[in-house]
Design a protein around this motif. Structure first.
Motif, short mmCIF file in Angstrom:
data_model
loop_
_atom_site.label_atom_id
_atom_site.label_comp_id
_atom_site.label_asym_id
_atom_site.label_seq_id
_atom_site.Cartn_x
_atom_site.Cartn_y
_atom_site.Cartn_z
N LYS A 147 91.46 0.57 109.32
CA LYS A 147 91.44 -0.51 108.33
C LYS A 147 92.75 -0.56 107.56
O LYS A 147 93.29 -1.64 107.27
CB LYS A 147 90.28 -0.31 107.37
CG LYS A 147 90.14 -1.41 106.30
CD LYS A 147 88.92 -1.16 105.42
CE LYS A 147 88.82 -2.22 104.32
NZ LYS A 147 88.60 -3.57 104.85
N LEU A 148 93.30 0.60 107.25
CA LEU A 148 94.56 0.67 106.49
C LEU A 148 95.75 0.23 107.32
O LEU A 148 96.62 -0.49 106.83
CB LEU A 148 94.78 2.11 106.00
CG LEU A 148 96.13 2.39 105.31
CD1 LEU A 148 96.22 1.67 103.98
CD2 LEU A 148 96.32 3.90 105.13
N THR A 149 95.81 0.66 108.58
CA THR A 149 97.02 0.50 109.39
C THR A 149 96.96 -0.62 110.41
O THR A 149 98.01 -1.06 110.89
CB THR A 149 97.31 1.81 110.14
OG1 THR A 149 96.25 2.04 111.10
CG2 THR A 149 97.40 2.98 109.19
N GLY A 150 95.76 -1.04 110.79
CA GLY A 150 95.63 -1.99 111.89
C GLY A 150 95.76 -1.34 113.25
O GLY A 150 95.73 -2.03 114.28
N GLN A 151 95.87 -0.02 113.30
CA GLN A 151 96.01 0.71 114.56
C GLN A 151 94.64 1.09 115.11
O GLN A 151 93.87 1.78 114.45
CB GLN A 151 96.85 1.98 114.35
CG GLN A 151 98.27 1.74 113.90
CD GLN A 151 99.13 1.17 115.00
OE1 GLN A 151 99.08 1.60 116.15
NE2 GLN A 151 99.93 0.16 114.65
N GLU A 152 94.33 0.64 116.33
CA GLU A 152 93.09 1.04 116.99
C GLU A 152 93.22 2.47 117.46
O GLU A 152 94.25 2.87 118.01
CB GLU A 152 92.80 0.13 118.18
CG GLU A 152 91.36 0.17 118.65
CD GLU A 152 90.41 -0.51 117.68
OE1 GLU A 152 89.34 0.07 117.43
OE2 GLU A 152 90.75 -1.59 117.16
N ILE A 153 92.19 3.28 117.22
CA ILE A 153 92.24 4.70 117.55
C ILE A 153 91.37 4.97 118.77
O ILE A 153 90.16 4.73 118.75
CB ILE A 153 91.78 5.55 116.35
CG1 ILE A 153 92.77 5.38 115.19
CG2 ILE A 153 91.65 7.02 116.73
CD1 ILE A 153 92.31 6.00 113.89
N GLN A 154 91.99 5.46 119.84
CA GLN A 154 91.26 5.75 121.07
C GLN A 154 90.70 7.17 121.12
O GLN A 154 89.67 7.41 121.75
CB GLN A 154 92.19 5.54 122.29
CG GLN A 154 92.52 4.09 122.60
CD GLN A 154 93.60 3.53 121.70
OE1 GLN A 154 94.44 4.26 121.18
NE2 GLN A 154 93.58 2.22 121.49
N PHE A 155 91.38 8.11 120.47
CA PHE A 155 90.97 9.51 120.51
C PHE A 155 90.98 10.08 119.09
O PHE A 155 91.79 9.68 118.27
CB PHE A 155 91.91 10.34 121.38
CG PHE A 155 92.05 9.84 122.78
CD1 PHE A 155 91.06 10.05 123.71
CD2 PHE A 155 93.19 9.16 123.16
CE1 PHE A 155 91.19 9.58 125.01
CE2 PHE A 155 93.34 8.69 124.45
CZ PHE A 155 92.33 8.90 125.38
N ALA A 156 90.09 11.04 118.83
CA ALA A 156 90.07 11.67 117.51
C ALA A 156 89.51 13.08 117.63
O ALA A 156 88.70 13.37 118.51
CB ALA A 156 89.23 10.85 116.53
N ALA A 157 89.96 13.94 116.74
CA ALA A 157 89.46 15.31 116.69
C ALA A 157 89.55 15.82 115.27
O ALA A 157 90.46 15.45 114.52
CB ALA A 157 90.24 16.23 117.63
N SER A 158 88.59 16.66 114.88
CA SER A 158 88.64 17.31 113.58
C SER A 158 88.48 18.80 113.75
O SER A 158 87.87 19.27 114.71
CB SER A 158 87.54 16.76 112.65
OG SER A 158 86.25 17.11 113.14
N VAL A 159 89.06 19.54 112.81
CA VAL A 159 89.06 21.00 112.87
C VAL A 159 88.74 21.55 111.49
O VAL A 159 89.20 21.03 110.48
CB VAL A 159 90.44 21.53 113.33
CG1 VAL A 159 90.41 23.05 113.47
CG2 VAL A 159 90.85 20.88 114.62
N THR A 160 87.95 22.63 111.46
CA THR A 160 87.56 23.25 110.19
C THR A 160 88.49 24.42 109.86
O THR A 160 89.43 24.74 110.59
CB THR A 160 86.11 23.77 110.29
OG1 THR A 160 86.06 24.82 111.25
CG2 THR A 160 85.16 22.65 110.68
N PHE A 161 88.17 25.12 108.77
CA PHE A 161 88.84 26.38 108.43
C PHE A 161 88.62 27.40 109.55
O PHE A 161 87.72 27.30 110.33
CB PHE A 161 88.22 26.97 107.15
CG PHE A 161 88.66 26.33 105.87
CD1 PHE A 161 89.64 25.37 105.86
CD2 PHE A 161 88.07 26.71 104.68
CE1 PHE A 161 90.05 24.80 104.66
CE2 PHE A 161 88.46 26.13 103.47
CZ PHE A 161 89.45 25.18 103.47
#
Length: 415
Positions: free
Chosen positions: A177-191
């Motif tokens: 929403k902020l950038t207009g960039q469509e995101i195809q892949f995502a990952a999150s990492v914890t401590f």
């Protein structure tokens, strides 16, 4: 549930205030993101598929995206976007390192304190990593979490509450929403992975123009070049009081120095040519990821690696999303929309990006001569466009950053 009820109380972290919440997950996050993406394509795909496929798939999260990425990423000419998010979940085995964040009044909830959008362009391949400040005030869209609960939109909240609101998918939708960039892949990492990851890669070389001594993190490093790993690397990435003006924006610059050094190491033959090291990186890293379903197949990670493995260092650029101080709260920031528009126009045009920002004593790093280690006059180094590419764009001086080909050193202070 009302938006107010959902919000976790956050502590102002942009200004020079004490920050109980560490950013050590950036090390783990960057090491995993780059190590798995870059390393798994070099002779270890079979091992990864055999040993790790079920783990990755079990952690997968759906993204609300209309774009389908072709299966052969190595031949995907249109490029792609990969969101990497570090979240501050406390894990029992590591909680003792994090003080009040994991045991005090600020121990509830999960914040996405590190947010990077990795843009990989079409040919000629270029990689641009944009860091978004956690205290960036912006609109968070309506999001659906992994349990199917819909969270209503909010007009102005810090970016780092998006994960609390709707998980990884909500962070992705907020950045889109902020950038207009469509995101195809995502990952999150914890401590938790800092010590293991940095030990697995044998540490990362960092440069200090001046000493860093930060009582808040326990970091005490002399000037010069040093290989850091384990707890020391965690402390280096947490420190903000010890660099620049003590703000989170200064810390981002310091963290980008680490990312640049790590990228150079992972792409170099020193690391990629060492099969046992690559296996340890893939094995240690992928077990700690929560990914989008589009990234849940280890073979897909290999295909992504093929798209970026030969990108020259000067075309791997780390940028800080441009911001201004929020007029309603000096400890928060808001988007510098005109500078951001210029940045995305250049990225979308697949231009070679030139950072024109001149670092000052308030920034977390200074640009140095890689041969002598001395600061470069003016704080920037702009190559002759005719010697590199015809498609060169000089970014506004409000956009901080550097390429992996440039040497930066921490602008340390004693606090």
């Amino acid at each position: 549930m009302s938006p107010t009820a959902r919000r976790r109380r956050t502590i102002a972290r942009h200004g020079q205030l004490h920050t109980p919440g560490p950013l050590n997950q950036l090390l783990k996050f960057i090491a995993i993101g780059l190590a798995v993406v870059l390393v798994s394509g070099f002779g270890v795909a079979g091992y990864v598929v055999y040993d790790l496929s079920s783990t990755v798939t079990a952690n997968a999260v759906e993204l609300d995206t209309k774009n389908e990425v072709p299966p052969d990423i190595g031949e995907y000419k249109e490029g792609f976007n990969l969101l990497l998010t570090g979240v501050d979940t406390c894990e029992e085995a590591y909680a003792a390192y994090f003080g009040d964040r994991c045991s005090g009044k600020d121990s509830g909830g999960t914040l996405n304190d590190v947010n990077l959008l990795v843009h990989v362009s079409q040919e000629p391949r270029r990689v641009t990593v944009v860091s978004f400040p956690r205290d960036l005030m912006l609109a968070i869209p309506e999001c659906e979490d992994v349990e199917g609960n819909v969270h209503s939109a909010m007009s102005k909240q810090p970016l780092n509450v998006a994960y609390t609101d709707g998980g990884l998918n909500c962070v992705a939708q907020t950045i889109t929403k902020l950038t207009g960039q469509e995101i195809q892949f995502a990952a999150s990492v914890t401590f938790g992975g800092v010590i293991e990851i940095t030990n697995a890669i044998g540490g990362v070389d960092v440069c200090l123009a001046t000493p860093i001594k930060d009582r808040h993190t326990g970091l005490d490093l002399p000037a010069g070049t040093r290989t850091i790993q384990g707890l020391e690397a965690l402390q280096f990435l947490r420190t903000r009081h010890g660099v620049g003006d003590g703000s989170d924006l200064g810390r981002i610059g310091n963290q980008q120095q680490y990312m640049s050094s790590l990228a150079r190491k992972l792409i170099s033959s020193e690391t990629l040519g060492n099969v046992p090291t690559m296996l340890r990186l893939a094995n240690t890293g992928i077990r700690n990821l929560t990914t989008s379903t589009s990234l849940a197949d280890p073979v897909k990670i290999v295909q992504i690696a093929l798209a970026v493995k030969s990108v020259p260092f000067e075309d791997i650029v780390f940028l800080q999303y441009p911001t201004n101080t929020d007029s309603e709260n000096p400890n928060k920031v808001v988007a510098n929309q005109s500078a951001a528009a210029e940045m995305w126009d250049a990225i979308n045009a697949n231009a070679q990006l030139q950072v024109t920002h001149q670092n000052t004593e308030n920034d977390g790093v200074i640009l140095t001569d890689p041969e002598t280690g001395t600061p470069i006059e003016g704080g920037t180094e702009t190559p002759d466009p005719s010697a590199t590419s015809e498609n060169v764009v000089a970014l506004p001086d409000s956009i901080k950053g550097n390429s992996a080909a440039q040497q930066t050193c921490s602008n340390g202070n004693v606090r």
